[in-house]
Design an enzyme around this catalytic site. Structure first.
Site, PDB file in Angstrom:
ATOM      1  N   ASP A  77      16.392  -0.806   2.234  1.00  0.00           N
ATOM      2  CA  ASP A  77      15.311   0.126   2.545  1.00  0.00           C
ATOM      3  C   ASP A  77      14.832  -0.035   3.995  1.00  0.00           C
ATOM      4  O   ASP A  77      14.754  -1.157   4.513  1.00  0.00           O
ATOM      5  CB  ASP A  77      14.150  -0.165   1.570  1.00  0.00           C
ATOM      6  CG  ASP A  77      13.060   0.881   1.626  1.00  0.00           C
ATOM      7  OD1 ASP A  77      13.371   2.060   1.815  1.00  0.00           O
ATOM      8  OD2 ASP A  77      11.880   0.497   1.466  1.00  0.00           O
ATOM      9  N   VAL A 222       7.882   2.580  -4.232  1.00  0.00           N
ATOM     10  CA  VAL A 222       6.643   1.840  -4.491  1.00  0.00           C
ATOM     11  C   VAL A 222       6.818   0.384  -4.042  1.00  0.00           C
ATOM     12  O   VAL A 222       7.765  -0.281  -4.468  1.00  0.00           O
ATOM     13  CB  VAL A 222       6.301   1.846  -5.996  1.00  0.00           C
ATOM     14  CG1 VAL A 222       5.013   1.061  -6.255  1.00  0.00           C
ATOM     15  CG2 VAL A 222       6.182   3.273  -6.526  1.00  0.00           C
TER      16      VAL A 222
HETATM   17  O1  G3H Z   1       9.927   2.219   1.384  1.00  0.00           O
HETATM   18  C1  G3H Z   1       9.027   1.715   0.688  1.00  0.00           C
HETATM   19  C2  G3H Z   1       7.860   2.468   0.290  1.00  0.00           C
HETATM   20  O2  G3H Z   1       7.625   3.541   1.103  1.00  0.00           O
HETATM   21  C3  G3H Z   1       6.708   1.653  -0.164  1.00  0.00           C
HETATM   22  O3  G3H Z   1       5.449   2.118   0.279  1.00  0.00           O
HETATM   23  O4  G3H Z   1       4.263  -0.032  -0.051  1.00  0.00           O
HETATM   24  O5  G3H Z   1       3.017   2.041   0.419  1.00  0.00           O
HETATM   25  O6  G3H Z   1       4.152   1.757  -1.781  1.00  0.00           O
HETATM   26  P1  G3H Z   1       4.138   1.442  -0.318  1.00  0.00           P
HETATM   27 ZN    ZN Z   2       8.802   3.461   2.945  1.00  0.00          ZN
END
Ligand code: G3H
Ligand code: ZN
Length: 273
Positions: A77, A222
């Site tokens: 990611d 998330v």
């Molecule tokens: O790529 C990961 C997500 O966009 C997580 O975002 O930590 O605000 O849920 P968040």
């Molecule tokens: Zn993200």
């Protein structure tokens, strides 16, 4: 990634959860098994930085995925470092996000297209992000929105398999009061032929997530929410037991809290609208 493509147009989505520790990864997989639904297990470039290298944690996540009773896709990611993407491919990871959103549009297109070519040659699936405005939070800063026509042109020019869009969420929110632009999600869904991805989903309330999926979001990322429930559970145990030193005694409740949260979110996203 076939699971995601099959969801397009069904009104259902899939949860993609960020793992930092082994306990996160175990809980994400267990939570998906409890829900009886597929899940995406994400390792961010920041998590790699925390561990110092990708290989050990990736191996653990891949082993958990291999023994899971539901489909688990290990995903890299927010990779900005192309060498890290190449390493992920070498390690057998077949789903990556290349994040060049803070670059000027033309450079984002050129670099993303080159990454897509390498990943597709390896049989990997690529998510990219279209940034409109720079800054710390890139395309997910409050107020930033993805333009449907530009998004369609970006997908056509790069060949990406999924697109992260800016529709009102923001990364790392500790409150769940972000209001998404459902109308824009619907217009993006109509304009863009690949699955749409929502980032910063921790700041969106359940009802907002449900509506986002109903309007065309498929992959829901998330992270922060899991850290909040983990830390909350650990804090509660340590507050009650100042004498504790065995980490298993406080990490297990933290892991259980993540597991329950993952099951809840997956069920919410997996219900057809
Ligand atoms: O790529 C990961 C997500 O966009 C997580 O975002 O930590 O605000 O849920 P968040
Ligand atoms: Zn993200």
């Amino acid at each position: 990634m076939s699971t995601i493509r099959e969801l397009r147009g069904t009104g259902r989505g899939i949860g993609a959860f960020n793992a930092i520790t082994l306990e996160h990864a175990e809980a994400i997989v267990a939570g998906a098994e409890d829900a009886g639904l597929p899940v995406i297990l994400q390792i961010s470039q920041n998590a790699v930085k925390y561990h110092g290298s990708l290989a050990p944690f990736a191996a653990a996540c891949q082993a958990l995925a291999a023994q899971a009773t539901v489909p688990v896709t290990v995903h890299l990611d927010h990779a900005e470092d192309e060498a890290l993407i190449d390493e992920a491919l070498t390690l057998g990871i077949r789903s990556v996000m290349f994040d060049a959103a803070t670059l000027p549009y033309d450079e984002n297109v050129a670099r993303t297209r080159a990454v897509v070519e390498r990943c597709h040659a390896a049989g990997a699936w690529v998510e990219a992000e279209l940034g409109a405005i720079g800054g710390k939070d890139g395309a997910h800063a409050p107020g930033v929105r993805t333009d449907p026509a530009e998004a369609a042109a970006f997908v056509a020019a790069t060949g990406v398999d999924a697109l992260a869009v800016a529709v009102g969420s923001s990364h790392a929110m500790n409150s769940r009061d972000a209001v998404l632009d459902d109308d824009l999600i619907a217009r993006l869904f109509d304009a863009v032929p690949v699955p749409l991805v929502l980032h910063g989903s921790s700041g969106v309330p359940d009802e907002g997530l449900r509506r986002a999926v109903a309007h065309g979001i498929i992959k829901v990322n998330v992270g922060t929410l899991l850290n909040r429930v983990l830390t909350g559970a650990v804090r509660e145990v340590l507050a009650a037991r100042a004498d504790l030193t065995d980490p298993r005694k406080y990490l297990a409740p933290g892991r259980d809290a993540i597991r329950a949260s993952v099951t809840h979110t997956l069920r919410l996203l997996g219900e057809a609208a």
